[in-house]
Design an enzyme around this catalytic site. Structure first.
Site, PDB file in Angstrom:
ATOM      1  CB  SER A 251      24.230 -74.386  39.592  1.00  0.00           C
ATOM      2  OG  SER A 251      24.940 -74.024  40.562  1.00  0.00           O
TER       3      SER A 251
ATOM      4  CB  SER B 117      24.356 -76.208  43.058  1.00  0.00           C
ATOM      5  OG  SER B 117      23.436 -75.980  42.408  1.00  0.00           O
TER       6      SER B 117
ATOM      7  CE  LYS C 272      20.584 -78.137  42.316  1.00  0.00           C
ATOM      8  NZ  LYS C 272      21.005 -77.004  41.370  1.00  0.00           N
TER       9      LYS C 272
END
Length: 495
Positions: A182, A158, A78
């Site tokens: 998330s 997210s 990420k």
């Protein structure tokens, strides 16, 4: 062997050990899949040369007999984790061009375990969002579609890029972060597994901060076994993070027996909310029946302060965000606005932040600054902290009464279309976190497991919440649920 990118971590590890494939072949298969999946916009900074270099090193390491479990396995990282010499933007314009001179502890742990980084994954800006629509890179797109509908769906947020990449077999697994859901919400939206460990289990050092008392890294994988393998590699005490727990990391995979006979599973009445879709209620009932059939004892429990969790979270998280994001000022690194003659430092701050931060980040920073301001600190921030303590106590009381894990829905619906939840009503978007934020507020481990499909063929997930530091036990309960559910659906390839 073709389609190596479709393997999970455990399967690929076993093939590598038997010498039936190599890390270079696995990595090349994923790189080819990534290049063909531009429509998903999951990978935003590709690192093919670095990936192949690490894959070759892993193949050498695998010739010995002490290679760790993650050795040679290609994964995505990420964009919130600092990666040495590789762009790290947290999905924001304000960090444009930032290439850290250091590696985050989590990504370093994975490197030390021989994992191969394929590149950086799309995400909501500064991890603020539930749909991956606030990213400077544009939307990440789910590989799933509703029936015969061509509408693009959210992979959740997210960690939307991570979820899309794992679900579409662009990588074997990926890292995510979870501040209010998330990891778990995008996992539930994409038919993947996502675990948020206990706060302090994974180091936060080198991970771009959103809300420091809530943020926690975790893996997003294709199965519970893969989650156990990757979580063990990510965890560990870190002296550089004052909130990192100095606890031994167990062999999580060895704890996956599937035996949950006699375990007490709590069903909280407060999670049965007005307006909950019938499909989610049915999924929850089915999951409860599966655990009961596996030998668990089902008990009704009460978590009375649940209804205050969402408002408390949306005071605490923005407050911490406004404090953390104050460092992005255009002085030291990242984007700096073009100044006009006569502009001073105040104008530089204002223009840089106006250009560098997106609307959702600006909104949350303003809320956070407001609730921390002199006249409102006690009325909002301190009150929210007191509510947080009560929420934590609810869980402590339930676990003290003998409950081993809690089963709840992971999301209030299946994935929605991109653009369907507009800026006009941000609260509608915030309601996506209704089942997940309590876990962050209480610092507990939580895992999302795919357990069914809705009427339109989209994945639905259930959430299990565990006792602090007992991720192994939680993973084993999740393993029993996964086995009973037998979820094997994959998105049809359209990209």
């Amino acid at each position: 062997m073709t389609d190596l990118n479709k393997l999970g971590l455990a399967e690929a590890r076993d093939l590598l050990r038997k010498g039936e494939t190599t890390s270079v072949e696995l990595t090349q298969s994923c790189l080819t899949a990534i290049d063909a999946a531009g429509a998903l916009n999951a990978f935003v900074h590709k690192t093919p040369e670095l990936a192949l270099e690490r894959a070759k090193a892993a193949d050498e390491r695998l010739k010995g007999d002490n290679a760790p479990a993650m050795c040679g396995l290609p994964i995505g990282i990420k964009d919130l984790f600092c990666t040495k010499g590789v762009d790290t933007q947290a999905g924001s314009r304000i960090l444009e061009g930032f290439k850290p001179e250091y590696e985050s502890t989590v990504s370093q742990n994975l490197i030390d375990n021989g994992a191969v980084m394929l590149g950086k994954l799309n995400m909501d800006e500064f991890a603020m969002g539930s749909s991956n629509e606030t990213s400077i890179y544009g939307n990440a797109v789910s590989p799933w579609r509703r029936g015969n509908d061509d509408a693009e769906l959210t992979p959740g947020g997210s960690s939307g890029g991570s979820a899309a990449a794992v679900a579409a077999d662009l990588c074997l697994a990926a890292t995510g972060t979870d501040t209010g859901g998330s990891i778990r919400q995008p996992a539930a939206f994409t038919g993947t597994v996502g675990i948020k460990p206990t706060y302090g289990r994974c180091s936060r050092w080198g991970t771009v901060a959103f809300a420091s008392s809530l943020d926690q890294a975790g893996p997003m994988t294709k199965s519970v076994r893969d989650a156990a393998i990757m979580l063990e590699a990510m965890c560990g005490h870190d002296a550089k993070d004052s909130t990192s727990a100095d606890l031994a990391v167990p062999n999580f995979e060895a704890m996956l027996t599937g035996d949950i006979k006699g375990k007490k599973i709590g069903i909280p009445k407060e999670y049965c909310m007005d307006g909950m879709p019938g499909e989610i209620e049915q999924l929850w009932a089915d999951g409860t029946a599966m655990l009961k059939a596996a030998g668990a004892e089902i008990v009704d429990i009460s978590l009375p302060h649940t209804k205050y969790a969402l408002p408390a979270y949306y005071v605490i998280a923005p407050a911490e965000a406004s404090s953390n994001l104050a460092r992005y000022d255009g002085v030291r690194y990242g984007h700096r606005a073009t100044l006009e003659a006569g502009d001073g430092i105040t104008e530089m701050y204002e223009k840089t932040r106006a250009e560098g931060f997106g609307h959702e980040v600006q909104r949350r920073v303003m809320i956070g600054t407001y609730v921390l301001s002199a006249g409102f600190y006690d009325a909002y921030y301190n009150r929210a902290r007191r509510v947080r303590t009560l929420i934590k106590k609810d869980f402590e009381d339930v676990f003290a009464a003998g409950v081993d894990a809690i089963l709840t829905p992971a999301t209030p619906s299946a994935a929605f279309g991109l653009g369907e939840m507009t800026d006009a009503d941000p609260v509608k978007m915030y309601l996506n976190d209704v089942f997940t934020v309590t876990v962050n507020l209480a610092g507990l481990p939580g895992i999302a497991v795919p357990t069914g499909l809705d009427a339109q063929g989209l994945p639905l997930g259930l959430q299990l919440i565990g006792k602090p530091w007992e991720e192994g036990d939680l993973l084993n309960t999740a393993y029993a649920l996964e086995t009973a559910a037998g979820f094997v659906a994959k998105p049809g390839k359209w990209w």
